[in-house]
Design an enzyme around this catalytic site. Sequence first.
Site, PDB file in Angstrom:
ATOM      1  N   HIS A 112     -12.564  11.645  -6.173  1.00 26.24           N
ATOM      2  CA  HIS A 112     -11.640  11.895  -7.282  1.00 26.24           C
ATOM      3  C   HIS A 112     -10.502  12.837  -6.887  1.00 26.24           C
ATOM      4  O   HIS A 112     -10.088  13.690  -7.670  1.00 26.24           O
ATOM      5  CB  HIS A 112     -12.395  12.402  -8.525  1.00 26.24           C
ATOM      6  CG  HIS A 112     -13.150  11.301  -9.208  1.00 26.24           C
ATOM      7  ND1 HIS A 112     -14.271  10.739  -8.662  1.00 26.24           N
ATOM      8  CD2 HIS A 112     -12.912  10.658 -10.365  1.00 26.24           C
ATOM      9  CE1 HIS A 112     -14.715   9.788  -9.459  1.00 26.24           C
ATOM     10  NE2 HIS A 112     -13.912   9.699 -10.498  1.00 26.24           N
ATOM     11  N   CYS A 164       0.817  -1.224   0.000  1.00 25.98           N
ATOM     12  CA  CYS A 164       0.000   0.000   0.000  1.00 25.98           C
ATOM     13  C   CYS A 164       0.847   1.268   0.000  1.00 25.98           C
ATOM     14  O   CYS A 164       0.309   2.369   0.026  1.00 25.98           O
ATOM     15  CB  CYS A 164      -0.940   0.002   1.205  1.00 25.98           C
ATOM     16  SG  CYS A 164      -1.984  -1.449   1.243  1.00 25.98           S
ATOM     17  N   GLU A 166     -13.593   0.216   2.645  1.00 25.02           N
ATOM     18  CA  GLU A 166     -12.539   0.436   1.656  1.00 25.02           C
ATOM     19  C   GLU A 166     -12.719  -0.679   0.632  1.00 25.02           C
ATOM     20  O   GLU A 166     -12.144  -1.760   0.743  1.00 25.02           O
ATOM     21  CB  GLU A 166     -11.190   0.343   2.373  1.00 25.02           C
ATOM     22  CG  GLU A 166     -10.009   0.848   1.601  1.00 25.02           C
ATOM     23  CD  GLU A 166      -8.716   0.674   2.381  1.00 25.02           C
ATOM     24  OE1 GLU A 166      -8.167   1.673   2.842  1.00 25.02           O
ATOM     25  OE2 GLU A 166      -8.258  -0.471   2.557  1.00 25.02           O
TER      26      GLU A 166
HETATM   27 ZN   LIG Z   1      -5.449   1.587   0.091  1.00 25.75          ZN
END
Ligand SMILES: [Zn+2]
Length: 163
Positions: free
Chosen positions: A68, A26, A145
């Site tokens: 965005h 990540c 997420e």
């Molecule tokens: Zn992430």
Amino acid sequence: MWIELDGWMAKLRFSACHLIPHHLKCGRLHGHTYAVNVRVHGRRSGEFIIDFELLKEMVAQICSRLDHHVIIAENDPRLSIRKDGDGVVIDIGEKTYRLPIDDIAFIPTDSTSAESLCMYVAGELARMIETSDHSVSRLEVRIDEGIGQGAGCTLDLDDGVSL
Ligand SMILES: [Zn+2]
């Protein structure tokens, strides 16, 4: 009692970029579609704890600030952030990013993990609720997420205030 918004079903979502500095996977800039799920507890004042439409509008406003954008945690001690003309340079040890300032959503946290995003969104939502006509005593926010993983937190508000 409580009322609840499912972020996926109610379209309270945003797509955004982030990274977790020095994380093996990540640590690279990458994106997610996030959904904001909210449960508010309180007593009814008249018909509602808080009007669904009002609550949805508040969450949608928060989503739209992040949607965005590249989310950067401005208090992350692992980042060195400086302005450079119309851009922002972000040093993360061995990596440097230069991004247009308009592409960035800074949040006052020390990370952009789901946990940190959840605390940020819950705090923003609490502030908005506290300035509205409501009888909310507790707020629960869960940020997904993507589908299947998320982080949640609970905030106790002062006793609901009727304006
Ligand atoms: Zn992430």
